[in-house]
Enzyme design. Structure first.
Site, mmCIF file in Angstrom:
data_model
loop_
_atom_site.group_PDB
_atom_site.id
_atom_site.type_symbol
_atom_site.label_atom_id
_atom_site.label_comp_id
_atom_site.label_asym_id
_atom_site.label_seq_id
_atom_site.Cartn_x
_atom_site.Cartn_y
_atom_site.Cartn_z
ATOM 1 N N GLU A 37 -12.186 12.179 13.884
ATOM 2 C CA GLU A 37 -11.243 13.059 13.076
ATOM 3 C C GLU A 37 -12.384 13.954 11.882
ATOM 4 O O GLU A 37 -13.416 14.427 12.444
ATOM 5 C CB GLU A 37 -11.721 11.090 11.846
ATOM 6 C CG GLU A 37 -10.312 10.144 12.397
ATOM 7 C CD GLU A 37 -10.105 9.291 10.866
ATOM 8 O OE1 GLU A 37 -10.493 9.826 10.086
ATOM 9 O OE2 GLU A 37 -9.150 8.586 11.340
ATOM 10 N N HIS A 87 1.217 -1.443 -0.676
ATOM 11 C CA HIS A 87 -0.003 0.126 -0.064
ATOM 12 C C HIS A 87 1.070 1.126 -0.115
ATOM 13 O O HIS A 87 0.345 2.310 -0.135
ATOM 14 C CB HIS A 87 -0.944 0.434 0.825
ATOM 15 C CG HIS A 87 -2.271 -0.555 0.865
ATOM 16 N ND1 HIS A 87 -3.113 -0.198 0.101
ATOM 17 C CD2 HIS A 87 -2.515 -1.775 0.861
ATOM 18 C CE1 HIS A 87 -4.332 -0.904 0.269
ATOM 19 N NE2 HIS A 87 -4.138 -2.015 -0.095
ATOM 20 N N ASP A 114 -7.165 4.184 9.704
ATOM 21 C CA ASP A 114 -7.959 3.820 9.471
ATOM 22 C C ASP A 114 -8.825 2.362 8.684
ATOM 23 O O ASP A 114 -9.838 2.194 8.974
ATOM 24 C CB ASP A 114 -8.521 5.114 8.418
ATOM 25 C CG ASP A 114 -8.711 6.220 9.229
ATOM 26 O OD1 ASP A 114 -8.996 6.144 9.997
ATOM 27 O OD2 ASP A 114 -8.096 7.360 8.677
#
Length: 527
Positions: free
Chosen positions: A266, A96, A155
């Site tokens: 958030e 990623h 997340d």
């Protein structure tokens, strides 16, 4: 291809004879008992999909010892005039990275997912020992069987433990518990010289702090000990909407000042109807918010809204006091906020489902063909005093054209970041910085290569101006030059260079970051 492989053979032949590791280069190349096969396509690809640099070999290690033999052989290989340079090595977890950071052009990619991934709860439930190639979702699932969980998260849970600990690891819990790199008790690391070291804040502390947020420059993490806490069965998840950036950030700062009540904070920008719909995929409640995105009256620009997310861990049982109930806490906290009445929405969800919420967004993007596409992302830590200015700087980028993806905005507290680690956050007197994450997906049918390059150039311009004018720092970035890296690390640059010289003196590790040039000249390394 044979010539391309010869310089690797001398360095790894001993390893190949006594290791369970598999080296992959070309189907036609066979040396001793091991075939060097063609690298898999994934070794030259990552989530960002904007950089592709193929290695000449891939290693799938069966143990830390396999990694140690490889790095030891490469770091001790003869060097000198007329010799081929040493192969560089990049650790790759779930792939990623955004800008080729886990790629190794002309070198070897070590796939850490091949390492043992067992998750073992120990210390009477105080910690979990986990393989660095384990995904955070695997860690969560195993720990929940004992009613426990780590404190700090990302997340997205389908990232490896070693990958996030090499960068930072942030989410809405970071204001309370710090990033994931501030929530580690012990590491097993293979240094660039091939030494396997167990390290902690008291045992080999220089290596321990170097590799945390160290961008893979000093060693490859193979195991980690993560502190645990009791996992709540339920979470009260709240979303509240705003039409003022100043009110939005003011309420976020109020929320992070209440860590005894709030467990997660958030927020994100609501740019248009599409961003409102896509951001609601994982939120299991109807959001009756239909804002007017017409002109804001300032230069004919579109109106932008904002959404705060906060969550409260709910340990409520039928026999518990009402004062401990999650609904009571949400009511108490919400009463202090200045959101658009009545646009606040609260739901109760299982703890696992809350932490795994981005998985639903992933499935939605996959269904629309927007997951395996270029992701020209921008992540910046901005000092509190410059948050509004950065938002204005960013607006031209995120409101122009068909923007697809969330723009996250939320505060972090710098005193939760250990200054001994290699990670960099802005130095601010009030201790508050904002995360701005522009998480864009580009549809190749509408945004080809030139379009993606244009977005990246715009992001570079925005980031450069923010760093120069506002004292911001980029996160998860691949800086374009050594001078940019030196500016990024600032006063900690000399420490970073000294750690490199100590733990990876041949500069074998982490070539994809572009921080240190490859060299076989030891004097050049230590200068």
């Amino acid at each position: 291809m044979v010539l391309k492989a010869l310089y690797l053979y001398a360095a790894v032949v001993v390893l190949l004879l006594c290791s369970s590791a598999n080296f992959i280069q070309s189907p036609s190349d066979v040396f001793g008992p091991v075939a060097l096969l063609e690298p898999t396509p994934s070794a030259a690809r990552d989530f960002g999909a904007v950089v592709s640099e193929a290695p000449v070999a891939v290693m799938r290690p069966g143990s830390a010892a396999d990694v140690a033999r490889l790095l030891g052989a490469l770091s001790s290989a003869p060097a000198g005039p007329g010799r081929r340079p040493r192969a560089s090595v990049a650790a790759r977890g779930a792939g990623h990275s955004l800008h080729g950071q886990a790629q190794a052009r002309g070198g070897i990619v070590v796939e850490t997912r091949a390492l043992p991934r067992a998750v073992e709860v120990g210390g009477g439930g105080a910690y979990a020992d986990v393989g660095a190639g384990a995904l955070w979702v695997e860690v969560l699932e195993e720990c929940l069987r004992a009613g426990l969980a780590p404190r700090s998260w990302t997340d997205y849970l389908y990232l490896t433990v070693g990958g996030t600990l090499s960068n930072g690891g942030i989410s809405g819990q970071a204001f309370k518990h710090g990033p994931q790199i501030s929530n580690v008790l012990q590491l097993e690391v293979v240094t660039g010289t091939g030494e396997v070291v167990t390290c902690s804040p008291t045992q080999s502390p220089e290596l321990f702090f170097a590799v945390l947020g160290g961008l893979g420059q000093f060693g490859i993490i193979t195991r980690a000990r993560i502190p645990l806490q009791v996992a709540p069965p339920k979470v009260r998840w709240v979303r509240a909407f705003y039409d003022s950036f100043e009110t939005f950030t003011g309420d976020q700062e109020l929320l992070v000042s209440m860590p005894e009540l709030v467990d997660y904070v958030e927020g994100f920008m609501v740019l248009n109807e599409q961003s409102l719909r896509s951001s609601s995929v994982a939120f299991p409640a109807e959001v009756n918010f239909t804002p007017d995105f017409g002109s804001d009256g300032v230069g004919g620009g579109k109106k932008v809204y904002y959404c705060i997310e906060f969550a409260v861990h709910d340990f409520q049982r039928q026999d518990s006091a009402a004062a401990d109930d999650g609904d009571h806490v949400v009511e108490l906290v919400s009463g202090k906020l200045s959101f658009l009445r009545p646009h606040a929405y609260s739901v109760e969800v299982a703890y696992f489902d809350f932490l795994n919420r981005v998985r639903m967004e992933e499935e939605s993007l996959r269904s629309r063909g927007l997951w395996d596409v270029p992701h020209p992302w921008l992540n910046v830590f901005v000092p509190r005093h410059g948050a509004a200015a950065f938002k204005d700087l960013l607006m031209g980028t995120v409101t122009r054209g068909e923007f697809e993806g969330p723009v996250l905005v939320y505060p972090l507290l710098t005193d939760r970041w250990d200054g001994n680690t290699s990670a960099v956050v802005p130095a601010v007197p009030d201790g508050v910085v904002y995360v701005f994450s522009v998480l864009r997906s580009t549809d190749p049918a509408r945004c080809g290569g030139a379009c993606v390059e244009g977005i990246l150039e715009e992001h570079r311009r925005v980031a450069d101006e923010a760093c120069r004018r506002l004292g911001a720092k980029q996160y998860l970035a691949r800086q374009p030059s050594r001078a940019h890296w030196q500016d990024h690390f600032g006063s900690s640059w000399d420490r970073f260079v000294a750690r490199k010289a100590r733990f990876d003196p041949m500069r074998i590790l982490g070539p994809g970051q572009g921080i240190f040039p490859r060299t076989d000249d030891v004097t050049a390394v230590v200068m």
